[in-house]
Design a protein around this motif. Structure first.
Motif, PDB file in Angstrom:
ATOM      1  N   ARG A   1       0.726  -1.196  -0.046  1.00 44.20           N
ATOM      2  CA  ARG A   1       0.028  -0.045   0.085  1.00 44.20           C
ATOM      3  C   ARG A   1       0.842   1.396  -0.016  1.00 44.20           C
ATOM      4  NH1 ARG A   1      -5.011   0.116   0.652  1.00 44.20           N
ATOM      5  NH2 ARG A   1      -5.015  -1.876   1.751  1.00 44.20           N
ATOM      6  N   ILE A   2       0.675   2.162  -1.070  1.00 45.81           N
ATOM      7  CA  ILE A   2       1.735   3.380  -1.341  1.00 45.81           C
ATOM      8  C   ILE A   2       1.115   4.176  -0.074  1.00 45.81           C
ATOM      9  CG2 ILE A   2       2.154   5.223  -2.751  1.00 45.81           C
ATOM     10  CD1 ILE A   2       3.024   2.640  -3.650  1.00 45.81           C
ATOM     11  N   ILE A   3       2.200   4.879   0.585  1.00 50.20           N
ATOM     12  CA  ILE A   3       2.117   5.856   1.687  1.00 50.20           C
ATOM     13  C   ILE A   3       2.217   7.194   1.479  1.00 50.20           C
ATOM     14  CG2 ILE A   3       2.697   6.337   4.178  1.00 50.20           C
ATOM     15  CD1 ILE A   3       3.074   3.573   4.659  1.00 50.20           C
ATOM     16  N   ASP A   4       3.555   7.130   0.801  1.00 49.07           N
ATOM     17  CA  ASP A   4       4.087   8.566   0.328  1.00 49.07           C
ATOM     18  C   ASP A   4       5.061   8.619  -0.732  1.00 49.07           C
ATOM     19  OD1 ASP A   4       4.415  11.232   0.327  1.00 49.07           O
ATOM     20  OD2 ASP A   4       5.323  11.226   2.583  1.00 49.07           O
ATOM     21  N   THR A   5       5.524   9.665  -1.193  1.00 50.98           N
ATOM     22  CA  THR A   5       6.749   9.696  -2.352  1.00 50.98           C
ATOM     23  C   THR A   5       7.943  10.038  -1.738  1.00 50.98           C
ATOM     24  OG1 THR A   5       4.910  10.484  -4.174  1.00 50.98           O
ATOM     25  CG2 THR A   5       7.665  10.877  -4.318  1.00 50.98           C
ATOM     26  N   LEU A   6       8.769   9.354  -1.764  1.00 53.61           N
ATOM     27  CA  LEU A   6      10.352   9.578  -1.269  1.00 53.61           C
ATOM     28  C   LEU A   6      11.091  10.156  -2.141  1.00 53.61           C
ATOM     29  CD1 LEU A   6      10.951   5.876   0.231  1.00 53.61           C
ATOM     30  CD2 LEU A   6      10.187   8.071   1.366  1.00 53.61           C
ATOM     31  N   GLY A   7      11.062  10.058  -3.429  1.00 54.95           N
ATOM     32  CA  GLY A   7      11.789  10.633  -4.489  1.00 54.95           C
ATOM     33  C   GLY A   7      11.310  10.488  -5.838  1.00 54.95           C
ATOM     34  N   GLU A   8      11.801  11.405  -6.803  1.00 56.50           N
ATOM     35  CA  GLU A   8      11.372  11.143  -8.448  1.00 56.50           C
ATOM     36  C   GLU A   8      12.596  11.365  -8.957  1.00 56.50           C
ATOM     37  OE1 GLU A   8       8.365  14.102  -9.117  1.00 56.50           O
ATOM     38  OE2 GLU A   8       7.191  13.758  -7.162  1.00 56.50           O
ATOM     39  N   GLY A   9      12.892  10.222 -10.063  1.00 55.38           N
ATOM     40  CA  GLY A   9      14.100  10.432 -10.757  1.00 55.38           C
ATOM     41  C   GLY A   9      13.617  10.123 -12.192  1.00 55.38           C
ATOM     42  N   GLY A  10      14.809  10.033 -13.013  1.00 58.11           N
ATOM     43  CA  GLY A  10      14.642  10.265 -14.401  1.00 58.11           C
ATOM     44  C   GLY A  10      14.259   9.140 -15.001  1.00 58.11           C
ATOM     45  N   MET A  11      14.523   7.717 -14.342  1.00 56.98           N
ATOM     46  CA  MET A  11      14.052   6.540 -14.822  1.00 56.98           C
ATOM     47  C   MET A  11      12.590   5.990 -13.886  1.00 56.98           C
ATOM     48  SD  MET A  11      16.257   2.839 -14.832  1.00 56.98           S
ATOM     49  CE  MET A  11      16.003   2.812 -13.094  1.00 56.98           C
ATOM     50  N   ALA A  12      12.866   6.247 -12.505  1.00 57.39           N
ATOM     51  CA  ALA A  12      11.757   5.548 -11.654  1.00 57.39           C
ATOM     52  C   ALA A  12      11.369   6.510 -10.796  1.00 57.39           C
ATOM     53  CB  ALA A  12      12.332   4.256 -11.235  1.00 57.39           C
ATOM     54  N   ASN A  13      10.324   6.310 -10.040  1.00 55.79           N
ATOM     55  CA  ASN A  13       9.846   7.066  -9.002  1.00 55.79           C
ATOM     56  C   ASN A  13      10.051   5.874  -7.725  1.00 55.79           C
ATOM     57  OD1 ASN A  13       9.263   9.177 -10.382  1.00 55.79           O
ATOM     58  ND2 ASN A  13       7.272   8.628 -10.546  1.00 55.79           N
ATOM     59  N   VAL A  14      10.490   6.726  -6.408  1.00 57.00           N
ATOM     60  CA  VAL A  14      10.619   5.730  -5.407  1.00 57.00           C
ATOM     61  C   VAL A  14       9.364   6.015  -4.430  1.00 57.00           C
ATOM     62  CG1 VAL A  14      11.924   4.859  -3.522  1.00 57.00           C
ATOM     63  CG2 VAL A  14      12.970   5.588  -5.837  1.00 57.00           C
ATOM     64  N   TYR A  15       8.877   4.890  -3.879  1.00 56.13           N
ATOM     65  CA  TYR A  15       7.634   5.348  -3.009  1.00 56.13           C
ATOM     66  C   TYR A  15       7.613   4.765  -1.556  1.00 56.13           C
ATOM     67  CZ  TYR A  15       5.188   6.968  -7.135  1.00 56.13           C
ATOM     68  OH  TYR A  15       4.808   7.643  -8.235  1.00 56.13           O
ATOM     69  N   LEU A  16       7.215   5.289  -0.545  1.00 62.04           N
ATOM     70  CA  LEU A  16       7.281   4.568   0.795  1.00 62.04           C
ATOM     71  C   LEU A  16       5.856   3.894   0.931  1.00 62.04           C
ATOM     72  CD1 LEU A  16       8.045   4.083   3.793  1.00 62.04           C
ATOM     73  CD2 LEU A  16       7.142   6.074   4.313  1.00 62.04           C
ATOM     74  N   ALA A  17       6.074   2.416   1.236  1.00 59.11           N
ATOM     75  CA  ALA A  17       4.740   1.893   1.229  1.00 59.11           C
ATOM     76  C   ALA A  17       4.984   0.892   2.380  1.00 59.11           C
ATOM     77  CB  ALA A  17       4.951   0.990  -0.171  1.00 59.11           C
ATOM     78  N   GLU A  18       3.683   0.190   2.751  1.00 55.40           N
ATOM     79  CA  GLU A  18       3.477  -0.689   3.826  1.00 55.40           C
ATOM     80  C   GLU A  18       3.126  -1.980   3.172  1.00 55.40           C
ATOM     81  OE1 GLU A  18       0.704  -1.754   7.446  1.00 55.40           O
ATOM     82  OE2 GLU A  18      -0.182  -0.247   5.997  1.00 55.40           O
ATOM     83  N   ASP A  19       4.056  -3.069   3.395  1.00 55.12           N
ATOM     84  CA  ASP A  19       3.746  -4.466   3.200  1.00 55.12           C
ATOM     85  C   ASP A  19       2.618  -4.787   4.049  1.00 55.12           C
ATOM     86  OD1 ASP A  19       3.614  -7.262   2.872  1.00 55.12           O
ATOM     87  OD2 ASP A  19       5.937  -7.331   2.880  1.00 55.12           O
ATOM     88  N   ILE A  20       1.388  -5.155   3.357  1.00 55.45           N
ATOM     89  CA  ILE A  20       0.142  -5.258   4.287  1.00 55.45           C
ATOM     90  C   ILE A  20       0.335  -6.791   4.883  1.00 55.45           C
ATOM     91  CG2 ILE A  20      -1.179  -3.829   3.166  1.00 55.45           C
ATOM     92  CD1 ILE A  20      -2.518  -6.205   1.850  1.00 55.45           C
ATOM     93  N   ILE A  21       1.353  -7.700   4.118  1.00 59.14           N
ATOM     94  CA  ILE A  21       1.461  -9.062   4.749  1.00 59.14           C
ATOM     95  C   ILE A  21       2.267  -9.194   5.977  1.00 59.14           C
ATOM     96  CG2 ILE A  21       1.960 -11.347   4.179  1.00 59.14           C
ATOM     97  CD1 ILE A  21       1.084 -10.926   1.354  1.00 59.14           C
ATOM     98  N   LEU A  22       3.408  -8.497   5.799  1.00 56.58           N
ATOM     99  CA  LEU A  22       4.508  -8.850   6.767  1.00 56.58           C
ATOM    100  C   LEU A  22       4.414  -7.347   7.917  1.00 56.58           C
ATOM    101  CD1 LEU A  22       7.428 -10.072   4.897  1.00 56.58           C
ATOM    102  CD2 LEU A  22       5.763 -11.320   6.249  1.00 56.58           C
TER     103      LEU A  22
END
Length: 659
Positions: A13-34
């Motif tokens: 589950r996506i919580i927040d945006t950590l960074g935006e790059g030229g190739m990919a975006n990085v998000y903070l997320a929660e692993d709902i299983i673990l």
């Protein structure tokens, strides 16, 4: 961009945006299983059909997943969501090394060695697996809150047996940390990474990179041609062996550098020992690289074409011919010193004009204050003074409305060169706040506590024989519930003291701890009392039974009093609240009674989730003003339900989903 709350791969589950790059975006997320936070790198939507970018993304996942080391960011999962590739990595809660240097410079030498030991240990493993990073720089090195190093971003890493590593005219990486052979597009080896590591040590010691310039080309040329500036000239207290580590790692010829990251680590670890104090300055044995041309991708240096000897002789003959035929040339030869003076003066004037214009173009600009502006208005204001908007970062703010600018980096008022990038911090609104318990507090103190956290407070007066006058009998939102203050109004029921007209209508309260919620509601209804219900987890009290009550058992209260009870939710489960439903119940003045004892609208709230049945009253109260509610739902087993009844009529009945 992926929206917050989106469930990626039915697990993250996506919580927040950590960074935006030229190739990919990085998000903070929660692993709902673990039940843990992770970082998710997702290929940008506009690049998913580009084969080269997709291959680079897949190469990063492959390279990192093969490297298991405590100082390398671990890849936990790789997958696709509706055709969109993503990579799940461990979340490192801390700054990158660049930010750490900027904040803490100058660093203790022992701390520098501790940091570099972790980096070198990780790179030793990578090189052992024949993986070359090719983009080592402080921005790609993360540090958690305990000071542990994690190397990230193997997006352009390659294996030594891949053909792409030997391609010429191809240089990838940050030019401030790039080896000379890499800038020429030559053979990239383990020694290329060691060069970058040497630059990182230099920056850890001095706080700055060794070479800067107006363009990438000029910086690359300095790396190829100029010696690394002496660290000891900047700080004589730096031991010579430590400077020698930098000099050897950054030698122009790869043959003069360390053979391996382990060799470099062993040399670094002994650099502060007293026995090496008189060590001479490191001198390379292979000399400087004599290559005349540096080829960088997308760099377009000026092209210089030299005339051949034959062309020069032809030109000389032509000039002689014209000299013999031109009286102007004869005059020039006669007054040559005067013409030289005029030419020199013209060059000086042109140079001065160029300097003034160029200096004006690159003059410092004071960063304007864009606090509380929308992102668009802030962007326009910055661009109007010649600055550019860099990264957009989000965080919670209790004082700045959602979507408005909290601050800039660098901060407003700082002076910066024209054309530089300014990062914006955008507010996501107030974060979740735990409601304090103010029952029993004096009204003024309770209001001060709640308003300090951002809550709006409504007062409702009520007679009470057990609570002193002007003290809180109950609160509309139970203590310890997490809500957003900007969306929540809390009604406080305040004691008016004993009701002089209620002496003959006093009710002695039984010990409700032996009651279920249903039995307590039946008792309250029978005796004309209002039941204020809150809930809490308890491993000792059976689910649905009363944990505590206020006023205490044995207290005599008049009819119409409010009794607060805390109902057990049973033992706490693995997961807390998964959804919060915010809604408003409007007040309708249909009662012709204008006396002080008017109770207002009777509101009853019913909820259904994993712990509550829709058949039982969740909250029972009276309102005299529009009131906001924040109701927590635990929804592991499907959607829940919310029903609100006002004066006997259902005004809200809807399903609640975990979005």
């Amino acid at each position: 961009m992926i929206n917050k709350g989106y469930l990626l791969g039915d697990r993250y589950r996506i919580i927040d945006t950590l960074g935006e790059g030229g190739m990919a975006n990085v998000y903070l997320a929660e692993d709902i299983i673990l039940q843990r936070k992770v970082a998710v790198k997702i290929l940008r939507l506009d690049l998913q059909k580009e084969p080269q970018t997709l291959a680079r993304f897949q190469r990063e996942a492959l390279a990192t997943s093969e490297l298991s080391h405590p100082n390398i960011v671990m890849v936990l999962d790789v997958g696709t969501d509706h055709g969109l590739p993503y990579m799940v990595m461990e979340y490192v809660d801390g700054p990158d090394l660049k930010e750490y240097i900027r904040t803490n410079s100058p660093l203790n030498l022992g701390n520098i060695i501790k940091i570099m030991d972790q980096i070198l240990s990780a790179m030793s493993l990578a090189h052992k697996h024949n993986v070359i990073h090719r983009d080592l720089k402080p921005q790609n090195i993360l540090m958690d809150k305990h000071g542990n190093i994690k190397i990230a971003d193997f997006g352009i890493a390659v294996a030594l047996n891949q053909n792409s590593v030997t391609q010429t005219n191809s240089a990838i990486g940050s030019v401030h940390y790039m080896s000379p052979e890499q800038t020429r597009g030559g053979l990239v080896t383990k020694q290329s990474d060691i060069y970058s590591l040497g630059i990182i040590i230099y920056e850890l010691i001095t706080g700055n990179v060794p070479f800067n310039g107006d363009s990438a080309v000029s910086i690359a040329l300095k790396h190829a041609q100029e010696p690394i500036p002496s660290i000891r000239k900047q700080d004589p207290n730096i031991p010579q062996p430590l400077e020698n580590v930098v000099l050897k790692a950054t030698a122009k010829d790869p043959r003069d550098r360390y053979n391996s990251a382990k060799e470099m680590k062993d040399d670094l670890d002994t650099s502060l020992e007293p026995g090496r104090a008189n060590e001479p300055v490191f001198k390379p044995t292979h000399g400087n690289n004599d290559d005349e041309t540096i080829i960088l991708p997308n760099f377009k240096p000026s092209r210089v074409v030299e005339k051949t000897d034959a062309e020069n002789r032809t030109q000389d003959k032509t000039n002689d011919y014209h000299k013999n035929r031109s009286s102007f040339t004869q005059a020039l030869r006669k007054y040559k010193w005067w013409w030289l003076f005029v030419g020199f003066a013209a060059i000086l004037i042109i140079g001065l004009m160029f300097f003034v214009l160029n200096n004006n173009k690159n003059s410092d600009i004071r960063i304007p204050d864009v606090t509380n502006l929308s992102e668009k208005k802030a962007r326009n204001k910055l661009e109007s003074v010649g600055l550019k908007v860099g990264k957009i970062k989000h965080r919670n703010s209790d004082s700045i409305d959602r979507g408005k600018v909290i601050e800039t980096a660098p901060v407003a008022g700082s002076e910066i060169k024209r054309g530089r990038y300014i990062d914006l911090y955008i507010s996501d609104g107030a974060g979740m706040v735990q409601v304090p318990d103010v029952t029993g507090d004096e009204y003024g103190i309770a209001v001060q506590k709640l308003e300090k956290l951002g809550f709006e407070v409504i007062r409702e007066n009520q007679f009470s024989s057990s609570v002193p006058p002007d003290h809180v009998i109950s609160q509309s939102v139970a203590a310890d519930v997490e809500v957003k203050p900007e969306q929540t109004t809390i009604t406080l029921v305040i004691s008016k003291g004993k009701n002089p007209r209620s002496k003959h209508h006093m009710i002695k309260l039984p010990d409700l701890k032996d009651y279920s919620l249903k039995q307590a509601q039946e008792f309250a209804h029978k005796h004309g009392l209002t039941l204020q219900v809150s809930s809490a987890y308890s491993s000792k009290v059976k689910k649905g039974m009363i944990i505590s009550m206020s006023p205490a058992a044995g207290t005599q209260v008049p009819r119409g009093s409010t009794i607060s009870v805390n109902v057990s939710e049973g033992a706490k489960k693995e997961r807390d609240l998964t959804a919060i439903k915010n809604f408003t119940v409007s007040y309708e003045d249909n009662d012709e009674d204008d006396s002080d004892n008017k109770r207002g609208n009777h509101v009853q709230i019913y909820i259904a989730d994993d712990n509550h049945s829709i058949d039982n009253i969740y909250r029972d109260l009276y309102i005299k003003k529009d009131m906001n509610f924040s109701i927590p739902f635990e929804l592991r087993d499907g959607p829940g339900q919310l029903k609100v009844v006002r004066d006997g009529q259902v005004i809200l009945n809807e399903k609640v989903k975990n979005d």
